[in-house]
Design an enzyme around this catalytic site. Structure first.
Site: not given
Ligand code: PLP
Length: 385
Positions: A72, A150, A198-199, A324
């Site tokens: 984000t 996603n 993103s990790g 989300c």
């Protein structure tokens, strides 16, 4: 009851090796990399190593990477930082199927006298590249188009997109959060200017990510304070997170083949058997250009949420739409953009696999899903008589 986890596009299990690598940085190696003393200074070398590990996975220079707090932040930074760097350009081009971390930022800019062009997608979730070509002009400040979706796993032809954007002299940001670690990318051979990762989507820790900034790309610093991350992103570094993300990238690089083969085989088996055993079900999105781990299946006449609750009783974790946006009963914006009929969009379930899933888990799920669908349809007033 055993948990069977098919929600890896929401988040992934951290790899044990990643955890081991991170542990010392919570305890013995707690120094601040900005300190003058060697106790802190040694941490700077470890961060440099993590930067190299990320750069190797992406095929770019370590100096082109900044660490952030996640996908984000990277998306926000890319868009807001580019707009601030070229204040005279007032048009943003994106797509209707982006993650909210991109779409909400773009739409918010409409209130600040920007025009936002949201490219549409076809029934397979693919873009019309000639439309993209036509829309870019001298007023285009940024084009922001995701690499892989996603919700459906649909992969956009990002290299072709990058060529089009470059030929028009515009800047391309791509949200690579779902793609990186699952499919290969070599930025040294690409025209992508900015890329987010993103990790926690690639078996690394939560709360850490990366923004790749191609050398020479104009980006205003978006977070001011100290001199960290070459002055582009101030704030004391999330050291354990960065170390973990570096290791996760190293492991992902080694595993891309495995993921493509093993995970795809499991995903294909799950999808094929569910479609065969459940009438009035269909896969959403382009099945030829798709992440190896994702399938998004619509079951007509029933609610995705009801399916999820019943799956949950058997320990099976999946998702209806993106993590989300779930929690609201609005059908997913991605499926609506693809023109999936309302009744089918409502009954959509995303299974997203990882290297930790097994054949036994797939067999168990194939056994459980069809009776759940039949049961819910018996109760549904929408099934045609
Ligand atoms: N972009 C995409 C495509 C995502 O799937 C997600 C998370 O689901 C994000 C951005 C946000 O990433 P993060 O959770 O690291 O903020």
């Amino acid at each position: 009851m055993k948990t069977i986890y098919f929600d890896n596009n929401a988040t992934t299990k951290m790899d044990e090796q990643v955890l081991e690598e991170m542990k010392p940085y919570f305890s013995v190696l707690y120094g601040n990399p900005s300190s003058m003393h060697s106790f802190g200074g040694q941490i700077g070398h470890k961060i440099a190593r993590a930067r190299e590990q990320v750069a190797q996975l992406l095929g770019c220079e370590p100096s082109e990477i900044i660490f952030t707090s996640g996908g984000t932040e990277s998306d926000n930074a890319a868009i807001k930082g580019t707009l601030a760097a070229v204040p005279n350009k007032r048009t943003i081009i994106t797509t209707r199927v982006e993650h909210p971390a991109v779409l909400t930022v773009c739409r918010e800019r409409e209130n600040r006298s920007y025009s936002v062009i949201e490219l549409s997608v076809d029934k397979d979730g693919q873009l019309d590249l000639s439309e993209l070509d036509q829309q870019i002009d001298d007023d285009t400040a940024i084009v922001t188009i995701m690499y892989a979706n996603n919700e459906t796993g649909v992969i956009f032809p990002i290299e072709k997109i990058a060529q089009i954007v470059k030929a028009k002299g515009a800047v391309l940001h791509t949200d690579g959060v779902q793609a990186i670690g699952k499919i290969p990318l070599n930025l040294s051979k690409s025209n992508i200017d900015l890329l987010s990762i993103s990790g926690h989507k690639l078996h690394g820790p939560k709360g850490v990510g990366v923004l790749y900034i191609r050398k020479g790309t104009r980006l205003s610093p978006y977070q001011l304070g100290g001199h960290q991350e070459s002055g582009k992103r101030a704030g004391t570094e999330n050291v354990p997170g960065i170390i973990g993300l570096g290791k996760a990238c190293e492991i992902a690089q080694e595993n891309i083949e495995l993921e493509n083969n093993k995970v795809k085989k499991l995903r294909d088996k799950l999808e094929k058997e569910i479609l065969a055993k459940c009438p009035d079900s269909m896969v959403n999105g382009d099945t030829k250009n798709r992440l190896p781990n994702t399938t998004n299946i619509s079951f007509e006449y029933i609610e995705g949420e009801a399916i999820l609750l019943m799956l949950d009783q058997f320990g099976i974790c999946a998702s209806s739409g993106s993590a989300c946006t779930s929690g609201s009963l609005e059908p997913s914006h991605v499926l609506r953009a693809m023109g999936v009929p309302f009744t089918a969009a409502h009954g959509s379930i995303r299974f997203s696999l990882s290297k930790y899933n097994t054949e036994d888990e797939i067999d168990y799920t194939i056994e459980k899903v069809p009776p759940i669908i039949s049961r819910l349809r018996e109760l549904s007033p929408f099934v045609p008589k």
